[in-house]
Design a protein around this motif. Sequence first.
Motif, mmCIF file in Angstrom:
data_model
loop_
_atom_site.group_PDB
_atom_site.id
_atom_site.type_symbol
_atom_site.label_atom_id
_atom_site.label_comp_id
_atom_site.label_asym_id
_atom_site.label_seq_id
_atom_site.Cartn_x
_atom_site.Cartn_y
_atom_site.Cartn_z
ATOM 1 N N LYS A 1 -27.131 -40.551 -89.456
ATOM 2 C CA LYS A 1 -28.174 -40.646 -90.475
ATOM 3 C C LYS A 1 -29.477 -41.236 -89.935
ATOM 4 O O LYS A 1 -30.553 -40.908 -90.437
ATOM 5 C CB LYS A 1 -27.689 -41.515 -91.648
ATOM 6 N N CYS A 2 -29.378 -42.093 -88.953
ATOM 7 C CA CYS A 2 -30.549 -42.883 -88.543
ATOM 8 C C CYS A 2 -30.876 -42.774 -87.066
ATOM 9 O O CYS A 2 -31.442 -43.697 -86.491
ATOM 10 C CB CYS A 2 -30.331 -44.354 -88.911
ATOM 11 N N ASP B 1 -35.484 -41.494 -93.905
ATOM 12 C CA ASP B 1 -35.845 -41.181 -92.524
ATOM 13 C C ASP B 1 -34.679 -40.456 -91.862
ATOM 14 O O ASP B 1 -33.793 -41.072 -91.271
ATOM 15 C CB ASP B 1 -36.153 -42.475 -91.758
ATOM 16 N N CYS C 1 -34.481 -47.086 -91.513
ATOM 17 C CA CYS C 1 -33.431 -46.212 -92.044
ATOM 18 C C CYS C 1 -32.161 -46.994 -92.342
ATOM 19 O O CYS C 1 -31.518 -46.785 -93.374
ATOM 20 C CB CYS C 1 -33.154 -45.091 -91.050
ATOM 21 N N LEU C 2 -31.792 -47.898 -91.457
ATOM 22 C CA LEU C 2 -30.563 -48.668 -91.661
ATOM 23 C C LEU C 2 -30.645 -49.501 -92.934
ATOM 24 O O LEU C 2 -29.644 -49.690 -93.641
ATOM 25 C CB LEU C 2 -30.293 -49.561 -90.455
ATOM 26 N N PRO D 1 -23.842 -44.256 -89.722
ATOM 27 C CA PRO D 1 -25.268 -44.508 -89.452
ATOM 28 C C PRO D 1 -25.848 -43.699 -88.307
ATOM 29 O O PRO D 1 -27.010 -43.296 -88.363
ATOM 30 C CB PRO D 1 -25.289 -46.013 -89.153
ATOM 31 N N SER E 1 -32.249 -39.349 -93.169
ATOM 32 C CA SER E 1 -31.027 -39.647 -93.910
ATOM 33 C C SER E 1 -31.214 -39.153 -95.329
ATOM 34 O O SER E 1 -32.061 -39.661 -96.058
ATOM 35 C CB SER E 1 -30.756 -41.154 -93.903
ATOM 36 N N PHE F 1 -35.265 -46.050 -86.960
ATOM 37 C CA PHE F 1 -33.884 -46.380 -87.303
ATOM 38 C C PHE F 1 -33.762 -47.717 -88.016
ATOM 39 O O PHE F 1 -32.888 -47.897 -88.864
ATOM 40 C CB PHE F 1 -33.008 -46.356 -86.041
#
Length: 767
Positions: free
Chosen positions: A42-43, A680, A51-52, A39, A682, A48
């Motif tokens: 990616k975030c 986002d 995104c998560l 994560p 990701s 975030f």
Amino acid sequence: MARLIILLVALTASPIGGARAQEVETVRVATFNAYLLSPIFKCANPNFADCLVQIQGQTEKQAEHLADTILKDTDRFDIIAINEAWDEDAKQILIDKLKPVYPNYVRKIDAALLKVRPQAIVDAITSLDPAAAVAIYGEPVEKIDGEDSGLMLFAKSDFKFMPLPDDSFKWGKHDGETLDAATDEVGFTLYDHCGGVDCLSGKGAAIVRLLHLPSQSNYTVVFTHMQADYFEKSPAELHADARDAQFDQIEKLIETTLSPLTPAQRKRERVLVMGDMNVPLFHPPTGEWARRFATPGTYWTSQHYDSWAATNSADPGISNYIDGERYDYILAAPKPYLSGGIEGPICVQHVTIPVDFVDLESDHNLLTADLNLGNNFCSPSIAYPVNLTTRKGPDGKPQAEELIDFRNGQDVTQIRYPGSMQWFHVVRQDAGSYSIGPDNPDVNIDIYQPSNMTTPISSYYGSTRTVQDGEHIFTVHTYALPKEFFIRVTGKDRRWQGNYALLVRRHTCATKEEACPLQPGEPPQFASLTEAGSLLGSQDEAWFRFDVVGQADSGADQTVTLTADGLPDPSRYKATLEEFDNPHGGEPPIAVSGTSRIVSDAMGDGTHGYLVIHQAAAGSQAVRVRASMQTTVRNLELKALICEDETNPEFGSDDIFTQLSIDSRTIRFPPGGEVEFDCDDSADQKDWARFGSTNLTFVDHAGMKVFEQDDTSPNDPSHANEFPDLPPGASSLDGVRNPLIWNFEGGRYRLNYELTMRRNEPVAAAP
């Protein structure tokens, strides 16, 4: 002549059929940057939280996809080194799915980074988004310990982990060192130098030693993921100094670990260094690749070598099509196999980039190498040079061919060991058509052009025919081939060993039966109209077969251009179309006069016939004539649309649809509604099948627009991207794969595709 064929029922520690243990050593290795990001990678952005939510289950699906692709053919890889596997759930999926086939594994190598580089971690987190990092890790910034090495390894059950000769680098015996593996005999060096967000992970090099049970040979395998180059954000070769220091650490890791071995043991040790090394290839001669792998006297040239460069010198070997670079390597030691018996180094027989891994979610491609005991002509770099000689055939007509079997009393055509390969190299003045095949049904033949050593060239006709030459009966395919090509011979079964003979016969184009096939995107086919009274007599005609394949999705016929060329005196030569058949109707087109005879017309799928060059009478010297075929048809394979960032910094998602303009039509994909992307920072990949048809054909042009559903005003930043044309001289295998990129306001989308002139497959049934 009696032929001895030895069959091995299985690769075991005690092979049957008379083969000694050390004669059974077929090992296939692979390395892959799997893009299984955690994560934080990616975030790490202001959105975030959204995104998560978006990435839930995404990386796990990627791991499932990777594992399933590996398991499609469990005979293809024996050792697999994986890097960039940071997501914990993805790791476990790979272990659970691959462990039954690959029980020897390394799951995780981790270090207490806060003790090693506390300030570098804080700097890396600050360069991302500290609030996101705190939310993801659940710790204050000063307590975040970063990510592990991202390294994994899998090996089959016919390998066994061995103790490291020197355990100075053995991992897991000190505080802060974590090892999760099927063995504790794993060495690791954590890189001291790093740059940028790389400092947030425990990148390094791991080392294991494996006993290959069937051969009792020892394999030292080093697997790594080195400092990133950040191609898109900076000039090429960023952080080269960090990689220099990391290579020094790998050298120390190898030499220290193997230091107890005697010189004789080191000579027989199979040493492989694999991974995403982030050393860019396509730079000036003084660039990083040249300094590292092409400068005599350095450790990485005197003790190791880049197996791709040594094996496939003319193939660029691009392992990252996004950057158009080769970053992934399999280095071998101590030196390339050139000649000699099994006491010498292992032979790297073939290095490839399997096409089915190109379509995975990673921006890297898997790299694989096939290893075996040294044998005659076991790699392209030491291929047998085929010397076609012209002689009269059984019918009294000239034939340019070579029958390869025994030379100077030595049987040179032999699959000597299970899994052996033999390579043959043909270099001629010009392109031509050939009949190529073995006299043994247990043997496979694959043809490669030097610029693409992964994808074999398809035969022209899908069926085979038999040719008798003396006591041999050959099963041959017909090929239209460039002036230089390689022939690879393998057993159909990896366990097979035995003898064969190989026939390579070039067609004369003298008759309809010996016609030379023409294919779009291939060099002109040559023939010689010979002079009267010569050794080979007179050839007054040259026959060239053509078959039209494909039609635009719009229904438009392709324009086919046939050219007869090389005629010194137009008054003495003519070109005609014979047995022209257009299943869609229409009269045969008329050739244009001149020094070249050109036929150009719209032709439908299935049109076929012969272009024939005639001379009025044989002259005083041979005349080389040629014919070629070009077409306007293009094949477009749409693979995936990838959201690398949403169109605006926002909670929620993008609802995307596209418009494809192809020839005179505009097609909406999908036909109705939109496809949702959550991305986002990701990447969210959707296979094109979610949108519509993946294979399209056109004759004029193709372009695409990408729209976000709630932002489609005339000022919308979505814009048209045109698919490029094929480069001049592109062959049927040289497709365009450079992705189309849309840079929106606050967002970025990428389309993966492949554009080719024609599909690499047989085009017609045998006449």
